[in-house]
Design an enzyme around this catalytic site. Structure first.
Site: not given
Length: 284
Positions: A10, A36-37, A61-62, A101-102, A125
């Protein structure tokens, strides 16, 4: 110091690894093809063998809109995988840095959200990222949680690349002007992350380039610095409906960085200029 970085394929993970290598650190970047986390046993075995001193967990996952419908996949990556990695970090006594994240905030009001403000996500999300934050805090003692926003880097897709691509076929664009936040250049961010992971100044931080803007203002600045003649029409969020609700206020206060002796990131306009120079010619 051996540092394991998830999400190597990423935008952020890629730059974290390469900046760390330039500094002479022992960086190991992994993507989904390497590990595979979401598989607890695989994670435990992998980390036990590697035995890193620290983990920077950039994988996530974004796909914000897709997450509203693909909830299992989003939960597994953002919550279950974080739990697996945090537990494994605890077992090997490794420092753990979780990139958040914000979107953990509801986006109400106009004041910047402080590190101590209680999250209240409005989308799935954001909910999963907040759950990931809680997992980290519950399982670990030596943790960093870094909330970032509006990220752009060389590796992967982002708003800057999208605007430049659209400008190739259009001379006028409609861009939302009532969502306010801070663009964040990965190269600026990774310097901070790597500095921070080598300290014991644990806790929740907000990290983005300095200054605030709307997406429309962001677009105008991109075109201005790239010398591209495109008219940007400012529109409201309601005029550009999306599957997931976006927070209108993504301003984040960054006082904790200063209080702990970290250097704030440069202004976002400066970051855009440097990024445009770094972009491969074919992207422009």
């Amino acid at each position: 110091m051996k540092i394991l970085v998830t999400g190597y394929t990423g935008q952020l993970g890629y730059d974290v690894v390469h900046h760390g290598l330039k500094l002479g650190l022992n960086m190991v970047g992994i993507g989904s093809k390497d590990l595979d986390i979401t598989n607890q046993h695989e994670v435990f075995d992998y980390l036990k063998k590697m035995n890193p001193d620290a983990i920077i967990h950039c994988a996530a996952y974004t796909a914000v809109d897709k997450a509203e419908d693909d909830r299992n996949a989003c939960w597994n990556v953002n919550v279950e995988a974080t739990k697996n990695l945090a537990q494994a970090a605890k077992d090997i006594n490794a420092k753990f840095m979780y990139i958040s994240t914000d979107y953990v905030f509801n986006g109400e009001g106009e004041s910047p959200f402080k590190e101590t403000d209680k999250p209240n996500p409005i989308g799935y999300y954001g909910l999963t990222k907040y759950e990931g934050e809680q997992v980290v805090q519950q399982l670990l003692v030596n943790w960093f949680i870094i909330r970032i926003s509006w990220v752009f880097g060389i590796n992967g897709s982002n708003f800057v690349k999208t605007m430049l691509s659209l400008a190739e076929s259009r001379n006028e664009l409609n861009v939302v002007n009532d969502q306010i936040g801070s663009p964040t250049y990965t190269l600026d961010l990774v310097r901070l992350l790597i500095d921070m992971i080598q300290t014991d100044k644990y806790g929740i931080y907000h990290a983005s380039n300095e200054g605030f803007c709307s997406w429309a203002e962001f677009a105008k600045e991109i075109f201005r610095q790239a010398n591209i003649d495109v008219k940007v029409n400012s529109i409201s969020t309601e005029e550009y409906p999306t599957r997931a609700v976006r927070p209108k206020n993504s301003r984040m206060a960054k006082q904790k960085l200063i209080d702990n002796g970290f250097i704030p990131l440069p202004p976002w306009q400066d970051a855009v200029g440097r990024y445009l120079k770094e972009l491969p010619q074919e992207v422009k």
